[in-house]
Design a protein around this motif. Sequence first.
Motif, PDB file in Angstrom:
ATOM      1  N   THR A  83      50.062   7.139  -1.971  1.00  0.00           N
ATOM      2  CA  THR A  83      49.251   8.335  -2.915  1.00  0.00           C
ATOM      3  C   THR A  83      47.725   7.854  -2.795  1.00  0.00           C
ATOM      4  O   THR A  83      47.183   8.465  -3.580  1.00  0.00           O
ATOM      5  CB  THR A  83      49.670   7.964  -4.309  1.00  0.00           C
ATOM      6  N   GLY A  84      47.712   6.965  -2.252  1.00  0.00           N
ATOM      7  CA  GLY A  84      45.902   6.538  -2.021  1.00  0.00           C
ATOM      8  C   GLY A  84      45.641   5.603  -3.045  1.00  0.00           C
ATOM      9  O   GLY A  84      44.475   5.554  -3.032  1.00  0.00           O
ATOM     10  N   THR A  85      46.440   5.137  -3.836  1.00  0.00           N
ATOM     11  CA  THR A  85      45.937   4.062  -4.949  1.00  0.00           C
ATOM     12  C   THR A  85      45.939   2.570  -4.309  1.00  0.00           C
ATOM     13  O   THR A  85      47.064   2.200  -3.812  1.00  0.00           O
ATOM     14  CB  THR A  85      47.022   4.339  -5.954  1.00  0.00           C
ATOM     15  N   TYR A  86      44.979   2.044  -4.709  1.00  0.00           N
ATOM     16  CA  TYR A  86      44.976   0.724  -4.352  1.00  0.00           C
ATOM     17  C   TYR A  86      45.073  -0.155  -5.806  1.00  0.00           C
ATOM     18  O   TYR A  86      44.567   0.170  -6.870  1.00  0.00           O
ATOM     19  CB  TYR A  86      43.514   0.128  -4.258  1.00  0.00           C
ATOM     20  N   ASN A  87      46.079  -1.047  -5.603  1.00  0.00           N
ATOM     21  CA  ASN A  87      46.307  -1.938  -6.800  1.00  0.00           C
ATOM     22  C   ASN A  87      45.944  -3.492  -6.613  1.00  0.00           C
ATOM     23  O   ASN A  87      46.036  -4.029  -5.573  1.00  0.00           O
ATOM     24  CB  ASN A  87      47.837  -1.963  -7.027  1.00  0.00           C
ATOM     25  N   ARG A  88      45.233  -4.071  -7.766  1.00  0.00           N
ATOM     26  CA  ARG A  88      44.811  -5.391  -7.616  1.00  0.00           C
ATOM     27  C   ARG A  88      45.474  -6.237  -8.222  1.00  0.00           C
ATOM     28  O   ARG A  88      46.040  -6.068  -9.187  1.00  0.00           O
ATOM     29  CB  ARG A  88      43.345  -5.441  -7.889  1.00  0.00           C
ATOM     30  N   ASN A  89      46.064  -7.575  -7.560  1.00  0.00           N
ATOM     31  CA  ASN A  89      46.731  -8.371  -8.072  1.00  0.00           C
ATOM     32  C   ASN A  89      45.848  -9.219  -9.018  1.00  0.00           C
ATOM     33  O   ASN A  89      45.063 -10.139  -8.661  1.00  0.00           O
ATOM     34  CB  ASN A  89      47.416  -9.370  -7.390  1.00  0.00           C
ATOM     35  N   ILE A  90      45.923  -9.073 -10.420  1.00  0.00           N
ATOM     36  CA  ILE A  90      45.111 -10.001 -11.305  1.00  0.00           C
ATOM     37  C   ILE A  90      46.033 -11.343 -11.856  1.00  0.00           C
ATOM     38  O   ILE A  90      45.543 -12.055 -12.622  1.00  0.00           O
ATOM     39  CB  ILE A  90      44.807  -9.233 -12.352  1.00  0.00           C
ATOM     40  N   GLY A  91      47.211 -11.378 -11.239  1.00  0.00           N
ATOM     41  CA  GLY A  91      48.091 -12.486 -11.707  1.00  0.00           C
ATOM     42  C   GLY A  91      47.867 -13.440 -10.459  1.00  0.00           C
ATOM     43  O   GLY A  91      46.927 -13.832  -9.960  1.00  0.00           O
ATOM     44  N   SER A  92      49.216 -14.266 -10.075  1.00  0.00           N
ATOM     45  CA  SER A  92      49.126 -15.038  -9.064  1.00  0.00           C
ATOM     46  C   SER A  92      50.079 -14.768  -7.938  1.00  0.00           C
ATOM     47  O   SER A  92      50.699 -13.733  -8.133  1.00  0.00           O
ATOM     48  CB  SER A  92      49.581 -16.585  -9.764  1.00  0.00           C
ATOM     49  N   ASN A  93      50.157 -15.515  -7.041  1.00  0.00           N
ATOM     50  CA  ASN A  93      51.248 -15.130  -5.651  1.00  0.00           C
ATOM     51  C   ASN A  93      52.803 -15.509  -6.409  1.00  0.00           C
ATOM     52  O   ASN A  93      53.238 -14.548  -5.774  1.00  0.00           O
ATOM     53  CB  ASN A  93      50.858 -16.031  -4.825  1.00  0.00           C
ATOM     54  N   SER A  94      52.616 -16.287  -7.020  1.00  0.00           N
ATOM     55  CA  SER A  94      54.005 -16.775  -7.666  1.00  0.00           C
ATOM     56  C   SER A  94      54.525 -15.814  -8.787  1.00  0.00           C
ATOM     57  O   SER A  94      55.696 -15.648  -9.095  1.00  0.00           O
ATOM     58  CB  SER A  94      54.236 -18.041  -7.908  1.00  0.00           C
ATOM     59  N   ASN A  95      53.531 -15.369  -9.241  1.00  0.00           N
ATOM     60  CA  ASN A  95      53.543 -14.410 -10.779  1.00  0.00           C
ATOM     61  C   ASN A  95      52.796 -13.270 -10.501  1.00  0.00           C
ATOM     62  O   ASN A  95      51.778 -13.033 -11.246  1.00  0.00           O
ATOM     63  CB  ASN A  95      53.517 -15.164 -11.940  1.00  0.00           C
ATOM     64  N   PRO A  96      52.766 -12.360  -9.609  1.00  0.00           N
ATOM     65  CA  PRO A  96      51.820 -11.072  -9.638  1.00  0.00           C
ATOM     66  C   PRO A  96      52.006 -10.299 -10.573  1.00  0.00           C
ATOM     67  O   PRO A  96      52.719 -10.236 -11.411  1.00  0.00           O
ATOM     68  CB  PRO A  96      52.404 -10.536  -8.207  1.00  0.00           C
TER      69      PRO A  96
END
Length: 348
Positions: A83-96
Amino acid sequence: MQVKLSGFETQKDPIQNYCKLGCGILSSSGLAAFLIGLGTASASAEITPFQIQSTGTISGTIQLPSFNPNFNNRVTRVDTDSTGTYNRNIGSNSNPNYVPVYKSDYVKVQTRTDGSLHYFVDFKGVPVVAFDGILNSPVLSGGELTPYTYQGKLPGTKYQGVVQDEFGLTKAFYTGIVTDPKTGQQYEGTFQVSGQGPRYSDRNGGESPTVFDFKSDIPGKPTVTSYKMTNSPLVRLTINVPADAKLVTPPTTGGGSTTSPTPPTPPTPPTPPTPPITTTSPSPHLPITTTSPTPTPDIEFSSGNSIAVNSPVFNFASMCVQNSENCRTKVTLTPKKAIGPRSRVLLR
């Protein structure tokens, strides 16, 4: 047969020899002090240009330059969903923990070699300037950003940069004091600085302006022309120390200032006590004869040695005849006062 003796000279007056020796010492000492002074001044004036790395924060309202309110030629490609949406991970790699940040209407798609689909949006970078910039850093103190003319057309510019996948501080001038964190040495002057904020994909990517904030997705046109930053982080700050920077010595430690100790004052030699004066009635039969002391030259050198060693002077108040009654001949020893305090030629 004639024999010539070389290397021997006629014995000269000792006082003249001492004078020559003292003048030689003084001349050598003065020359040494002069050379040391030149060396110190030269060392303090010569600074090899180098860079100091640190972090900081920056504030100010960035805007597109008035004569070029458009994108630059740099392209930032951001991976998105379909859909052209960018999502940022504000968590961690193990707990995204993904949160939506930006949605574009200009999503593109490519097929990877494995047959999967790759969705992305291209953004153009945005050149910006600021006229009210404030820069803070642990290594900067006692100064502020110095205004200059941007590309010869915009006087009063505090800093310039570019907004892409991160904010890039490309040029600014800070006038004040910079401290080298490795040595603690301080330098004073005007320093050119540059730096960058966090990337859009970092957890704190939203604390610094990116292409998302200016909505510069291609082929759209910029709909945002200014953005206000308040203490936006700079994960990297580079300060260039030029050769003409002034060395601040000694370096301060622990945030305090160091004061050079005052050299101790040499003690003043005590004044020798005045010997008691005894009055003796001279014999009525003999005249009183007073002998004046012969002045002795007193020459003092940088070593502290003197030709005249405080020789005592004998004052004969009267002469008595042997077997004369009431004859009390007194010999007064008056020490010659030293000319003091002794001078010294100090080499610092």
